[in-house]
Structures are given as C-alpha cells and as structure tokens.
Design a protein around this motif. Structure first.
Motif, PDB file in Angstrom:
ATOM      1  N   ASP A 153       0.818  -1.203   0.000  1.00  0.00           N
ATOM      2  CA  ASP A 153       0.000   0.000   0.000  1.00  0.00           C
ATOM      3  C   ASP A 153       0.856   1.259   0.000  1.00  0.00           C
ATOM      4  O   ASP A 153       0.396   2.330  -0.403  1.00  0.00           O
ATOM      5  CB  ASP A 153      -0.939   0.008   1.203  1.00  0.00           C
ATOM      6  CG  ASP A 153      -2.102  -0.956   1.021  1.00  0.00           C
ATOM      7  OD1 ASP A 153      -2.364  -1.354  -0.121  1.00  0.00           O
ATOM      8  OD2 ASP A 153      -2.730  -1.320   2.029  1.00  0.00           O
ATOM      9  N   SER A 154       2.076   1.153   0.449  1.00  0.00           N
ATOM     10  CA  SER A 154       3.005   2.285   0.432  1.00  0.00           C
ATOM     11  C   SER A 154       3.581   2.465  -0.973  1.00  0.00           C
ATOM     12  O   SER A 154       4.157   1.532  -1.536  1.00  0.00           O
ATOM     13  CB  SER A 154       4.140   2.048   1.424  1.00  0.00           C
ATOM     14  OG  SER A 154       5.229   2.906   1.162  1.00  0.00           O
ATOM     15  N   TYR A 283       0.558   2.815 -10.078  1.00  0.00           N
ATOM     16  CA  TYR A 283       0.279   2.501  -8.676  1.00  0.00           C
ATOM     17  C   TYR A 283      -1.200   2.637  -8.350  1.00  0.00           C
ATOM     18  O   TYR A 283      -1.808   1.732  -7.756  1.00  0.00           O
ATOM     19  CB  TYR A 283       1.126   3.414  -7.784  1.00  0.00           C
ATOM     20  CG  TYR A 283       0.729   3.432  -6.328  1.00  0.00           C
ATOM     21  CD1 TYR A 283       1.023   2.370  -5.481  1.00  0.00           C
ATOM     22  CD2 TYR A 283       0.059   4.545  -5.798  1.00  0.00           C
ATOM     23  CE1 TYR A 283       0.659   2.397  -4.139  1.00  0.00           C
ATOM     24  CE2 TYR A 283      -0.293   4.583  -4.450  1.00  0.00           C
ATOM     25  CZ  TYR A 283      -0.001   3.511  -3.638  1.00  0.00           C
ATOM     26  OH  TYR A 283      -0.352   3.546  -2.314  1.00  0.00           O
ATOM     27  N   MET A 287      -3.816  -0.199  -7.232  1.00  0.00           N
ATOM     28  CA  MET A 287      -4.519  -0.050  -5.962  1.00  0.00           C
ATOM     29  C   MET A 287      -6.030  -0.207  -6.164  1.00  0.00           C
ATOM     30  O   MET A 287      -6.726  -0.785  -5.324  1.00  0.00           O
ATOM     31  CB  MET A 287      -4.222   1.314  -5.341  1.00  0.00           C
ATOM     32  CG  MET A 287      -2.837   1.465  -4.729  1.00  0.00           C
ATOM     33  SD  MET A 287      -2.541   0.344  -3.321  1.00  0.00           S
ATOM     34  CE  MET A 287      -1.622  -0.965  -4.132  1.00  0.00           C
ATOM     35  N   LYS A 290      -6.830  -3.740  -6.442  1.00  0.00           N
ATOM     36  CA  LYS A 290      -6.723  -4.413  -5.151  1.00  0.00           C
ATOM     37  C   LYS A 290      -7.867  -4.047  -4.206  1.00  0.00           C
ATOM     38  O   LYS A 290      -8.428  -4.914  -3.530  1.00  0.00           O
ATOM     39  CB  LYS A 290      -5.376  -4.051  -4.501  1.00  0.00           C
ATOM     40  CG  LYS A 290      -5.160  -4.665  -3.116  1.00  0.00           C
ATOM     41  CD  LYS A 290      -3.810  -4.232  -2.542  1.00  0.00           C
ATOM     42  CE  LYS A 290      -3.604  -4.796  -1.141  1.00  0.00           C
ATOM     43  NZ  LYS A 290      -2.303  -4.379  -0.561  1.00  0.00           N
ATOM     44  N   HIS A 291      -8.232  -2.749  -4.164  1.00  0.00           N
ATOM     45  CA  HIS A 291      -9.138  -2.280  -3.118  1.00  0.00           C
ATOM     46  C   HIS A 291     -10.524  -1.847  -3.602  1.00  0.00           C
ATOM     47  O   HIS A 291     -11.452  -1.759  -2.802  1.00  0.00           O
ATOM     48  CB  HIS A 291      -8.500  -1.112  -2.357  1.00  0.00           C
ATOM     49  CG  HIS A 291      -7.288  -1.489  -1.574  1.00  0.00           C
ATOM     50  ND1 HIS A 291      -7.334  -2.356  -0.500  1.00  0.00           N
ATOM     51  CD2 HIS A 291      -5.983  -1.116  -1.704  1.00  0.00           C
ATOM     52  CE1 HIS A 291      -6.114  -2.480   0.008  1.00  0.00           C
ATOM     53  NE2 HIS A 291      -5.281  -1.749  -0.704  1.00  0.00           N
ATOM     54  N   LYS A 294     -13.358   0.993  -1.884  1.00  0.00           N
ATOM     55  CA  LYS A 294     -12.862   1.771  -0.753  1.00  0.00           C
ATOM     56  C   LYS A 294     -12.488   3.194  -1.148  1.00  0.00           C
ATOM     57  O   LYS A 294     -12.541   4.117  -0.330  1.00  0.00           O
ATOM     58  CB  LYS A 294     -11.653   1.081  -0.109  1.00  0.00           C
ATOM     59  CG  LYS A 294     -11.990  -0.172   0.687  1.00  0.00           C
ATOM     60  CD  LYS A 294     -10.751  -0.734   1.367  1.00  0.00           C
ATOM     61  CE  LYS A 294     -11.090  -1.974   2.184  1.00  0.00           C
ATOM     62  NZ  LYS A 294      -9.889  -2.543   2.840  1.00  0.00           N
ATOM     63  N   PHE A 301      -9.961   4.241   3.626  1.00  0.00           N
ATOM     64  CA  PHE A 301      -9.394   3.058   4.276  1.00  0.00           C
ATOM     65  C   PHE A 301      -9.433   3.170   5.803  1.00  0.00           C
ATOM     66  O   PHE A 301      -8.931   2.299   6.500  1.00  0.00           O
ATOM     67  CB  PHE A 301      -7.941   2.857   3.821  1.00  0.00           C
ATOM     68  CG  PHE A 301      -7.822   2.438   2.386  1.00  0.00           C
ATOM     69  CD1 PHE A 301      -7.505   1.131   2.054  1.00  0.00           C
ATOM     70  CD2 PHE A 301      -8.039   3.339   1.363  1.00  0.00           C
ATOM     71  CE1 PHE A 301      -7.412   0.732   0.735  1.00  0.00           C
ATOM     72  CE2 PHE A 301      -7.944   2.948   0.031  1.00  0.00           C
ATOM     73  CZ  PHE A 301      -7.636   1.643  -0.282  1.00  0.00           C
ATOM     74  N   GLY A 383      -7.796   8.179  -6.384  1.00  0.00           N
ATOM     75  CA  GLY A 383      -6.652   7.770  -5.582  1.00  0.00           C
ATOM     76  C   GLY A 383      -5.910   8.951  -5.008  1.00  0.00           C
ATOM     77  O   GLY A 383      -5.525   8.962  -3.829  1.00  0.00           O
ATOM     78  N   SER A 393      -4.869   4.576   0.333  1.00  0.00           N
ATOM     79  CA  SER A 393      -4.129   3.343   0.574  1.00  0.00           C
ATOM     80  C   SER A 393      -2.773   3.605   1.214  1.00  0.00           C
ATOM     81  O   SER A 393      -2.186   2.720   1.818  1.00  0.00           O
ATOM     82  CB  SER A 393      -3.950   2.580  -0.747  1.00  0.00           C
ATOM     83  OG  SER A 393      -3.349   3.407  -1.723  1.00  0.00           O
ATOM     84  N   ASP A 394      -2.258   4.828   1.061  1.00  0.00           N
ATOM     85  CA  ASP A 394      -0.974   5.194   1.659  1.00  0.00           C
ATOM     86  C   ASP A 394      -1.217   6.282   2.693  1.00  0.00           C
ATOM     87  O   ASP A 394      -0.557   7.314   2.698  1.00  0.00           O
ATOM     88  CB  ASP A 394      -0.013   5.682   0.567  1.00  0.00           C
ATOM     89  CG  ASP A 394       1.444   5.639   1.016  1.00  0.00           C
ATOM     90  OD1 ASP A 394       1.697   5.148   2.115  1.00  0.00           O
ATOM     91  OD2 ASP A 394       2.301   6.097   0.250  1.00  0.00           O
ATOM     92  N   SER A 395      -2.191   6.070   3.573  1.00  0.00           N
ATOM     93  CA  SER A 395      -2.666   7.123   4.466  1.00  0.00           C
ATOM     94  C   SER A 395      -1.630   7.563   5.508  1.00  0.00           C
ATOM     95  O   SER A 395      -1.771   8.623   6.103  1.00  0.00           O
ATOM     96  CB  SER A 395      -3.943   6.665   5.194  1.00  0.00           C
ATOM     97  OG  SER A 395      -3.703   5.462   5.906  1.00  0.00           O
TER      98      SER A 395
END
Length: 426
Positions: A153-154, A283, A287, A290-291, A294, A301, A383, A393-395
């Motif tokens: 997620d990063s 990215y 994401m 994957k998500h 969300k 997230f 995103g 995702s990279d909160s």
C-alpha cells in the motif's frame, strides 16, 4: 471455409500504436470489427445540475474517436460508432457480423468493470467469449514482483520493488493493414448536443488548447523533447501528456521507451519526473484493482471520515467558483473551470485546501474534478484525492500544500487571478 471475425471493442485505448487488442485481432482473424460505443451513462446530468463528463472532456473524447476512425480508414479499415448501452450494442453487432470473439482492455474502476461484466454476461448467452487484455499501464500486471492482493500500500515500497525486480515490456507492433467485413452502417460521430453536453467556451487566456486523438498525442510527445540546452535535450518542465494518456491515445509504454531512447541518443535530462508520474499512474490503477470501492467512501481506508464543517455546502460552492478569497486557490479554480486543465501542483493544492482548510467532504471535490478535468481517470483522480485527504491506501504519508505559495513559483497561475476581489471564505 467461413472467415473468422473478431470484434475489437475500443474504450480508453483510442490508438493504433502499442494496442494489443488490435494487433492480436489482426494477427488471428481474417477480419476485425472495430467498435466504439458512446454510453449515455457517462454523459448524464445529476439532480444538482452537474455533468458526469464536462464539456472540455466530452469534446476531447469525440475528437479522439474521430481521429481513431481516420487512422483506421488509412489502414483500410473503419470504426463502427454507436450511442447506447454497450451490453446491448456489442452483442447485436456480434450477431450481425457473425463475430467469433470479442477483445477489449480490462478496466479497474467499479463503474467500468460493471459494464464489462454486463457485456460478458450477454455474450456468454450467445456462447461468445469476451477476452480481456491488459494495456493501460507502463508495467504489465503479470510482470510485477507480487500478486495484486499483496501489492504494498506504500507507494515508496511499491516503487522500490517494481523498479528493482520488474521490466517494462517492449511496445506491440502496429498493424500495417486492417481488414474489416463489409460494413453497412458505420454510424455518425455524435455531436456534443446529441450527448446532452453543452459546447465548451474556449478562454483566450489559455496557453494551450488540447485536441483529442492519437495523431496530436504523438506530436505532443515529440514536442516535449523539443527544448535543448548546450547540445543536450532537456525537455519542458511539464509534459502535459495526461489528457491523451487518460483516453489511451498514448500508450504509457510508448512514452517510457521514447524517454529511454531520448536518454540514450540525445542525453535527455528530464526523464526521471516523467517516469515517476507514469509509475504513480500505475500505482493507483493497481490499488484500484486491489481495493476497489474503498476509494469512493468518505472514510476511505479508515474507520471514519475526516472532520467536516457544518456549513460545508456553502464552503464547497465558494471553492468551486473560485471565491474563497485566497488568490492562488481562486486562480487555480478559475483556470480549471475555464480550460478543463490545471497543473498537478494546483490540483494537489486545491484538494488540500478543500479538505484540510475548509473541512469539506473530499468526495465532493473528487466528483467536481471528475466533471471538469479533460484528463480525468478514475484511479488517478480518486486515488489522489483519498491520498490528500489522508484516507487513501498510503494514508500514513500525508501531503500538505501551502495555498499562499508565491505566484511566481506556480505554473501559469498569474493568468487566472480574479479580476475583482473575491468574497472571503467563512
């Protein structure tokens, strides 16, 4: 022996070059049936009066489809254009032209994948296969060093692993000839009025007019490398390629390999930022794969949504009309409303100001950008907004932009300052 015909369903891949569904269909079939469907769903007007697809983006799309048809005709083919529900039109055309199979590029955002699923279900009833290809990213999904479910997620971790362990595939060769069956009615290109979208009004202050189509896209790519200093190709500060990437007039792999070529042959110096932009684009698409949903929730997230002001509707109206009283914010919004395009810095600044300063629900801003931006792409737009709002995702990584940054440091913002003093935000 009957000839084999493959229907090529174009969506956000409006190009001839590096287009695997087109090249593969030409290789495997006697004839191909290129099709583009204008889906009314994407041109509807909400109860609030906002458009899902604004005037500038709609015009750019129509221009891009027109250019695709022109380029297919040059190769001996044509493009069938229809307006309606793809789940009805694609099966109808498949039956009419005795199609053996349908090819398309897989999407990742929920609305787009839902359309694919409905088309696939309709074709399945006809015992026809909808074959999915992956052609919207620089790195191919199958070449990543991890399965989609395990993608970090990063972004920093994602970047390190991908650049270390993956390679960008070479571009797919473009077909030299496109053979189609006898097409009785290829269809007319719709007008904006026919789509329910008003004609855009071009502002005289705009420094660049964006014209859709692969032809202009490839010219824009070469123009990006046109700036030279001391015998070396330096390129321009911003490529401004995103509108053509968004609808697939440009292939990310084509851009990547052209940068590599310019680095090798002309000592090009500004490739790192462009490569980074393409990787961010990859990215967010991965994401979304994957998500999924969300990214469309106010809480993203997290367990809860960010704090929201009690008068957020009033504040949102001030923000979208460029009436906050903050000169740089208002200037950026005036430019967006007048042209459909603003620099990446200004997008981040507008998003940060709306969410962090005004405390307005970030999804309102994401929806507004969806309407206005020429280069709107679901994964990149939603995103980035979730990322800025701190619910992505990279909160753990947060960005904060100074809305009072000196005008001289901003891209063309001086042109868009309000003529009269703006109302101060509450």
């Amino acid at each position: 022996m009957s000839e084999k015909t493959i229907l090529v369903w174009f969506r956000n891949d409006l190009r001839i070059h590096d287009n695997e569904i087109l090249s593969e269909a030409v290789r495997k079939a006697d004839n191909i049936l290129p099709v583009y469907v204008f889906d009314p769903y994407y041109f509807r007007t909400a109860d609030s009066g906002s458009l899902k697809t604004g005037s500038f983006r709609a015009r750019f799309l129509v221009e891009s489809v027109a250019d695709l048809r022109s380029n297919l005709v040059k190769l001996g083919g044509d493009l069938i254009i229809r307006t309606g529900d793809p789940a009805e039109i694609i099966p109808q055309l498949a039956e009419e032209y005795h199609v053996s199979e349908v090819y398309h590029h897989r999407e990742v955002a929920p609305e787009e994948t839902e359309v694919s699923e409905r088309v696939e279900a309709a074709l399945w009833k006809m015992k026809l296969n909808l074959k999915h290809f992956i052609g919207h990213t620089m790195y191919h999904k199958e070449d990543l060093p991890f399965p989609i479910k395990d993608i970090p997620d990063s972004f920093v971790t994602f970047k390190k692993k991908v650049e270390r362990d993956s390679n960008v595939r070479q571009v797919t060769a473009s077909p030299e000839i496109v053979s189609t069956p006898l097409i009785a009615d290829s269809g007319e290109l719709p007008t904006l009025a026919g789509l329910g979208v008003p004609e855009p009004v071009d502002d005289a202050r705009a420094t660049q007019k964006y014209t859709g189509g692969e032809t202009v896209a490839l010219e824009q790519l070469q123009q990006y490398f046109g700036c030279k200093q001391s015998g070396k190709v330096v390129g321009y500060a911003a490529s401004r390629l995103s509108p053509w990437l968004a609808v697939g007039c440009l292939s990310p792999r084509e851009v990547y390999w052209e940068v590599v070529r310019q680095q090798r042959e002309n000592h090009f110096q500004n490739g790192d930022q462009l490569m980074l932009d393409l990787l961010w684009r990859d990215y967010f698409r991965f994401m979304f794969k994957k998500h999924g949903q969300k990214f469309f929730r106010a809480e993203g997230f997290n367990s809860g949504a960010p704090e929201a002001a009690s008068n957020q509707d009033e504040l949102f109206e001030q923000w979208k009309n460029g009436e906050t009283g903050v000169a740089t914010i208002d200037a950026a919004m005036h430019e967006l409303n007048a042209t459909g395009y603003i620099s990446n810095y200004n997008r981040q600044a507008l998003a940060a100001y709306l969410t962090n300063e005004l405390k307005v629900d970030w999804t309102k801003g994401a929806l507004y950008f969806e309407e206005k931006l020429i280069d709107y792409s679901p994964a990149s737009n939603w995103g980035n907004w979730a990322f800025i709002a701190g619910v992505g995702s990279d909160s753990k990584s947060t960005r904060y932009f100074n809305a009072t940054k000196p005008l001289a440091q901003q891209d063309s913002v001086n042109y868009w300052l309000p003529v009269t003093p703006s109302k101060v935000s509450a």
